[in-house]
Design a protein around this motif. Sequence first.
Motif, PDB file in Angstrom:
ATOM      1  N   ALA A   1       0.819  -1.213   0.000  1.00  0.00           N
ATOM      2  CA  ALA A   1       0.000   0.000   0.000  1.00  0.00           C
ATOM      3  C   ALA A   1       0.853   1.264   0.000  1.00  0.00           C
ATOM      4  O   ALA A   1       0.442   2.307  -0.527  1.00  0.00           O
ATOM      5  N   GLY A   2       2.056   1.171   0.578  1.00  0.00           N
ATOM      6  CA  GLY A   2       2.941   2.330   0.602  1.00  0.00           C
ATOM      7  C   GLY A   2       3.408   2.722  -0.787  1.00  0.00           C
ATOM      8  O   GLY A   2       3.400   3.907  -1.151  1.00  0.00           O
ATOM      9  N   ILE A   3       3.817   1.738  -1.584  1.00  0.00           N
ATOM     10  CA  ILE A   3       4.276   2.007  -2.952  1.00  0.00           C
ATOM     11  C   ILE A   3       3.133   2.537  -3.805  1.00  0.00           C
ATOM     12  O   ILE A   3       3.286   3.507  -4.555  1.00  0.00           O
ATOM     13  N   ILE A   4       1.966   1.891  -3.690  1.00  0.00           N
ATOM     14  CA  ILE A   4       0.808   2.324  -4.468  1.00  0.00           C
ATOM     15  C   ILE A   4       0.383   3.732  -4.041  1.00  0.00           C
ATOM     16  O   ILE A   4       0.043   4.585  -4.881  1.00  0.00           O
ATOM     17  N   GLY A   5       0.413   3.993  -2.736  1.00  0.00           N
ATOM     18  CA  GLY A   5       0.053   5.312  -2.242  1.00  0.00           C
ATOM     19  C   GLY A   5       1.001   6.384  -2.730  1.00  0.00           C
ATOM     20  O   GLY A   5       0.570   7.471  -3.156  1.00  0.00           O
ATOM     21  N   LEU A   6       2.305   6.101  -2.696  1.00  0.00           N
ATOM     22  CA  LEU A   6       3.296   7.063  -3.171  1.00  0.00           C
ATOM     23  C   LEU A   6       3.133   7.306  -4.670  1.00  0.00           C
ATOM     24  O   LEU A   6       3.167   8.455  -5.132  1.00  0.00           O
ATOM     25  N   GLY A   7       2.946   6.203  -5.426  1.00  0.00           N
ATOM     26  CA  GLY A   7       2.746   6.346  -6.869  1.00  0.00           C
ATOM     27  C   GLY A   7       1.499   7.142  -7.194  1.00  0.00           C
ATOM     28  O   GLY A   7       1.507   8.008  -8.076  1.00  0.00           O
ATOM     29  N   GLY A   8       0.414   6.859  -6.477  1.00  0.00           N
ATOM     30  CA  GLY A   8      -0.829   7.590  -6.703  1.00  0.00           C
ATOM     31  C   GLY A   8      -0.705   9.061  -6.353  1.00  0.00           C
ATOM     32  O   GLY A   8      -1.264   9.928  -7.041  1.00  0.00           O
ATOM     33  N   LEU A   9       0.049   9.367  -5.295  1.00  0.00           N
ATOM     34  CA  LEU A   9       0.251  10.763  -4.893  1.00  0.00           C
ATOM     35  C   LEU A   9       1.059  11.515  -5.943  1.00  0.00           C
ATOM     36  O   LEU A   9       0.696  12.635  -6.334  1.00  0.00           O
ATOM     37  N   VAL A  10       2.153  10.904  -6.420  1.00  0.00           N
ATOM     38  CA  VAL A  10       2.974  11.544  -7.455  1.00  0.00           C
ATOM     39  C   VAL A  10       2.145  11.765  -8.718  1.00  0.00           C
ATOM     40  O   VAL A  10       2.173  12.838  -9.325  1.00  0.00           O
ATOM     41  N   SER A  11       1.389  10.737  -9.116  1.00  0.00           N
ATOM     42  CA  SER A  11       0.535  10.845 -10.295  1.00  0.00           C
ATOM     43  C   SER A  11      -0.505  11.954 -10.138  1.00  0.00           C
ATOM     44  O   SER A  11      -0.777  12.710 -11.076  1.00  0.00           O
ATOM     45  N   SER A  12      -1.078  12.058  -8.941  1.00  0.00           N
ATOM     46  CA  SER A  12      -2.081  13.098  -8.689  1.00  0.00           C
ATOM     47  C   SER A  12      -1.475  14.488  -8.769  1.00  0.00           C
ATOM     48  O   SER A  12      -2.094  15.416  -9.302  1.00  0.00           O
ATOM     49  N   LEU A  13      -0.258  14.645  -8.236  1.00  0.00           N
ATOM     50  CA  LEU A  13       0.419  15.940  -8.308  1.00  0.00           C
ATOM     51  C   LEU A  13       0.721  16.319  -9.757  1.00  0.00           C
ATOM     52  O   LEU A  13       0.577  17.488 -10.146  1.00  0.00           O
ATOM     53  N   VAL A  14       1.116  15.322 -10.566  1.00  0.00           N
ATOM     54  CA  VAL A  14       1.325  15.580 -11.995  1.00  0.00           C
ATOM     55  C   VAL A  14       0.012  15.993 -12.649  1.00  0.00           C
ATOM     56  O   VAL A  14      -0.036  16.924 -13.457  1.00  0.00           O
ATOM     57  N   GLY A  15      -1.083  15.305 -12.273  1.00  0.00           N
ATOM     58  CA  GLY A  15      -2.391  15.658 -12.811  1.00  0.00           C
ATOM     59  C   GLY A  15      -2.801  17.070 -12.440  1.00  0.00           C
ATOM     60  O   GLY A  15      -3.392  17.801 -13.245  1.00  0.00           O
ATOM     61  N   ILE A  16      -2.487  17.481 -11.212  1.00  0.00           N
ATOM     62  CA  ILE A  16      -2.790  18.846 -10.770  1.00  0.00           C
ATOM     63  C   ILE A  16      -2.018  19.854 -11.617  1.00  0.00           C
ATOM     64  O   ILE A  16      -2.554  20.883 -12.038  1.00  0.00           O
ATOM     65  N   VAL A  17      -0.756  19.547 -11.891  1.00  0.00           N
ATOM     66  CA  VAL A  17       0.073  20.441 -12.714  1.00  0.00           C
ATOM     67  C   VAL A  17      -0.509  20.594 -14.113  1.00  0.00           C
ATOM     68  O   VAL A  17      -0.611  21.709 -14.643  1.00  0.00           O
ATOM     69  N   THR A  18      -0.925  19.480 -14.726  1.00  0.00           N
ATOM     70  CA  THR A  18      -1.427  19.542 -16.099  1.00  0.00           C
ATOM     71  C   THR A  18      -2.798  20.209 -16.194  1.00  0.00           C
ATOM     72  O   THR A  18      -3.143  20.757 -17.238  1.00  0.00           O
ATOM     73  N   VAL A  19      -3.577  20.152 -15.119  1.00  0.00           N
ATOM     74  CA  VAL A  19      -4.859  20.852 -15.112  1.00  0.00           C
ATOM     75  C   VAL A  19      -4.649  22.343 -14.876  1.00  0.00           C
ATOM     76  O   VAL A  19      -5.262  23.196 -15.528  1.00  0.00           O
ATOM     77  N   ALA A  20      -3.745  22.677 -13.954  1.00  0.00           N
ATOM     78  CA  ALA A  20      -3.477  24.079 -13.640  1.00  0.00           C
ATOM     79  C   ALA A  20      -2.743  24.780 -14.779  1.00  0.00           C
ATOM     80  O   ALA A  20      -2.982  25.963 -15.049  1.00  0.00           O
ATOM     81  N   TRP A  21      -1.848  24.054 -15.447  1.00  0.00           N
ATOM     82  CA  TRP A  21      -1.098  24.613 -16.583  1.00  0.00           C
ATOM     83  C   TRP A  21      -1.296  23.690 -17.786  1.00  0.00           C
ATOM     84  O   TRP A  21      -0.491  22.769 -18.023  1.00  0.00           O
ATOM     85  N   PRO A  22      -2.333  23.901 -18.568  1.00  0.00           N
ATOM     86  CA  PRO A  22      -2.678  22.993 -19.683  1.00  0.00           C
ATOM     87  C   PRO A  22      -1.555  22.808 -20.701  1.00  0.00           C
ATOM     88  O   PRO A  22      -1.504  21.769 -21.369  1.00  0.00           O
ATOM     89  N   HIS A  23      -0.643  23.766 -20.826  1.00  0.00           N
ATOM     90  CA  HIS A  23       0.451  23.625 -21.791  1.00  0.00           C
ATOM     91  C   HIS A  23       1.434  22.537 -21.374  1.00  0.00           C
ATOM     92  O   HIS A  23       2.263  22.097 -22.188  1.00  0.00           O
ATOM     93  N   MET A  24       1.338  22.056 -20.118  1.00  0.00           N
ATOM     94  CA  MET A  24       2.191  20.981 -19.645  1.00  0.00           C
ATOM     95  C   MET A  24       1.607  19.600 -19.940  1.00  0.00           C
ATOM     96  O   MET A  24       2.230  18.585 -19.639  1.00  0.00           O
ATOM     97  N   LYS A  25       0.433  19.558 -20.525  1.00  0.00           N
ATOM     98  CA  LYS A  25      -0.204  18.285 -20.880  1.00  0.00           C
ATOM     99  C   LYS A  25       0.287  17.848 -22.253  1.00  0.00           C
ATOM    100  O   LYS A  25       0.366  18.659 -23.173  1.00  0.00           O
ATOM    101  N   LEU A  26       0.610  16.567 -22.376  1.00  0.00           N
ATOM    102  CA  LEU A  26       1.108  16.039 -23.644  1.00  0.00           C
ATOM    103  C   LEU A  26       0.020  16.099 -24.697  1.00  0.00           C
ATOM    104  O   LEU A  26      -1.068  15.548 -24.510  1.00  0.00           O
ATOM    105  N   LYS A  27       0.310  16.750 -25.804  1.00  0.00           N
ATOM    106  CA  LYS A  27      -0.681  16.951 -26.866  1.00  0.00           C
ATOM    107  C   LYS A  27      -0.557  15.868 -27.925  1.00  0.00           C
ATOM    108  O   LYS A  27       0.507  15.287 -28.150  1.00  0.00           O
ATOM    109  N   THR A  28      -1.671  15.608 -28.601  1.00  0.00           N
ATOM    110  CA  THR A  28      -1.651  14.699 -29.747  1.00  0.00           C
ATOM    111  C   THR A  28      -1.369  15.507 -31.005  1.00  0.00           C
ATOM    112  O   THR A  28      -1.662  16.707 -31.072  1.00  0.00           O
ATOM    113  N   HIS A  29      -0.800  14.844 -32.002  1.00  0.00           N
ATOM    114  CA  HIS A  29      -0.442  15.528 -33.253  1.00  0.00           C
ATOM    115  C   HIS A  29      -1.294  15.027 -34.402  1.00  0.00           C
ATOM    116  O   HIS A  29      -1.663  13.893 -34.445  1.00  0.00           O
TER     117      HIS A  29
END
Length: 247
Positions: A219-247
């Motif tokens: 649960a510790g590894i999954i929790g840490l991974g989920g937290l990091v992923s969530s923080l990345v998600g927060i960044v991409t929502v707050a700054w949309p230019h940081m989201k990977l775009k399709t071409h």
Amino acid sequence: MEAFIRFTNQTQGRERLFRATQYTCMLLRYLLEPKADKEKVVMKLKKLESSVSTGRKWFRLGNVVHAVQATEQSIHTTDLVPRLCLTLANLNRVVYFICDTVLWVRSVGLASGINKEKWRTWAARHYYYFLLLNLVRDLYELSLQMEQVARDRANREQSPSQDPLGYSVADEETEWLQSFLLLLFRSLRKHPPLLLDTVKNLCDILNPLAQLGIYKSNAGIIGLGGLVSSLVGIVTVAWPHMKLKTH
């Protein structure tokens, strides 16, 4: 403050905050469980984690429509490999959200005859396929970036003596590995959205891997991974230019 208000006014923004809270509770619960005097705190964290998880299900209702729309958009991607990966990934995401909705219906008691474990396994399997296909797309995009950086470097360096590191890549196998890692670092540094998307998918895939029994994580590894992923998600929502775009 305005940026925070704008972020929290978005459904995706609130869902990311709930997700970060859920996985923070999971991580803290894992860290505190071995301590004998922390039973009450652990129980409170477990209840908060459960409540936040239930709240997130409300935010996800209707996401199947967005997944269908994303599938339609990915079909028009110009590059063949991303088009194939994203289309198949989004189709699996559609099925995942359908399973998630069925599980929500079961959890609120609207249909008690639903086999919870079976639908949960289906949801985990299709979420795993979704993430795996996204990682394939990330690796493809990374290979293109590395190829471009290598070309740019070759154009700048007319002879081995001009190498800024002072050695030729062909000298030794260890230098080849160093050169590869340096090329990887430069490629990711040059394209932050690709770095964030790859990190997010790698962290997210830990959960379905454990649920499907492919690779067991605590649960510790999954929790840490989920937290990091969530923080990345927060960044991409707050700054949309940081989201990977399709071409």
